[in-house]
Design a protein around this motif. Structure first.
Motif, short mmCIF file in Angstrom:
data_model
loop_
_atom_site.label_atom_id
_atom_site.label_comp_id
_atom_site.label_asym_id
_atom_site.label_seq_id
_atom_site.Cartn_x
_atom_site.Cartn_y
_atom_site.Cartn_z
N VAL A 1 0.86 -1.18 0.00
CA VAL A 1 0.00 0.00 0.00
C VAL A 1 0.90 1.24 0.00
N ASP A 2 0.56 2.17 -0.83
CA ASP A 2 1.39 3.38 -0.88
C ASP A 2 0.91 4.39 0.17
N GLU A 3 1.73 5.38 0.46
CA GLU A 3 1.44 6.38 1.50
C GLU A 3 0.19 7.19 1.18
N ALA A 4 -0.07 7.47 -0.04
CA ALA A 4 -1.23 8.27 -0.43
C ALA A 4 -2.52 7.55 -0.05
N THR A 5 -2.56 6.26 -0.25
CA THR A 5 -3.75 5.48 0.10
C THR A 5 -3.93 5.46 1.61
N THR B 1 -7.18 7.05 3.67
CA THR B 1 -7.96 6.23 4.60
C THR B 1 -8.01 6.88 5.97
N ILE B 2 -6.92 7.42 6.44
CA ILE B 2 -6.89 8.08 7.75
C ILE B 2 -7.81 9.29 7.74
N GLU B 3 -7.78 10.09 6.67
CA GLU B 3 -8.63 11.29 6.57
C GLU B 3 -10.11 10.90 6.61
N GLU B 4 -10.46 9.75 6.00
CA GLU B 4 -11.87 9.30 6.01
C GLU B 4 -12.29 8.88 7.41
N LEU B 5 -11.38 8.32 8.18
CA LEU B 5 -11.70 7.86 9.53
C LEU B 5 -11.74 8.99 10.56
#
Length: 154
Positions: free
Chosen positions: A139-143, A147-151
């Motif tokens: 998994v790359d850092e952008a993904t 995901t963190i921003e959505e949580l």
């Protein structure tokens, strides 16, 4: 004239022998109980020779006018078939035996001697079959950031 056959019931007699009986003599006491059963018209199906065990609580027996207390005894049992009338006679004769601390005679269902399918439980030693492990997906850092921003709720 035919001899009338009596209905045979299945019984188990379990017993505690006094710990003062020497271990070498316990089979003789077991055999004496088996002989009582045979004389009463019983047929022995299976048995266990007495083995020494600690008791869950102390038991008393009056011997020569004095109460004795015991914390261990030899435990054994005999499973047998006998006519219903013989069960009480057998129990009374066992009760009179000097080496018996306590006994119990119970009626068993006929199915008690039928072979049963034995289910062997899984133990901690057995390995559980697992799916083969796969390497984690890259998994790359952008993904991860997305995901963190959505949580995170601000």
């Amino acid at each position: 004239m035919e001899k009338e056959e009596k209905e045979m019931n299945l019984y188990e007699v379990s017993f505690h022998l006094l710990p003062s009986v020497s271990f070498d003599k316990t089979p003789a006491v077991h055999d004496k109980i088996a002989e009582l059963i045979g004389k009463a018209g019983g047929n022995i199906k299976t048995s266990q020779l007495p083995q020494e065990r600690p008791l869950a609580y102390e038991m008393e027996k009056e011997i020569k006018g004095k109460k004795e207390r015991y914390g261990s005894a030899y435990f054994g049992y005999i499973i047998f078939e006998a006519p219903k009338e013989a069960a009480e006679e057998i129990s009374q004769k066992i009760k009179k035996e000097a080496h018996i601390l306590r006994h119990l005679l119970i009626s068993l269902p006929k199915e008690a001697l039928m072979p049963r399918e034995r289910k062997i439980p899984i133990t901690h030693r057995e390995e559980v079959k697992r799916a083969p492990e796969t390497a984690p997906a890259k998994v790359d850092e952008a993904t991860i950031d997305k995901t963190i921003e959505e949580l995170v709720i601000e």
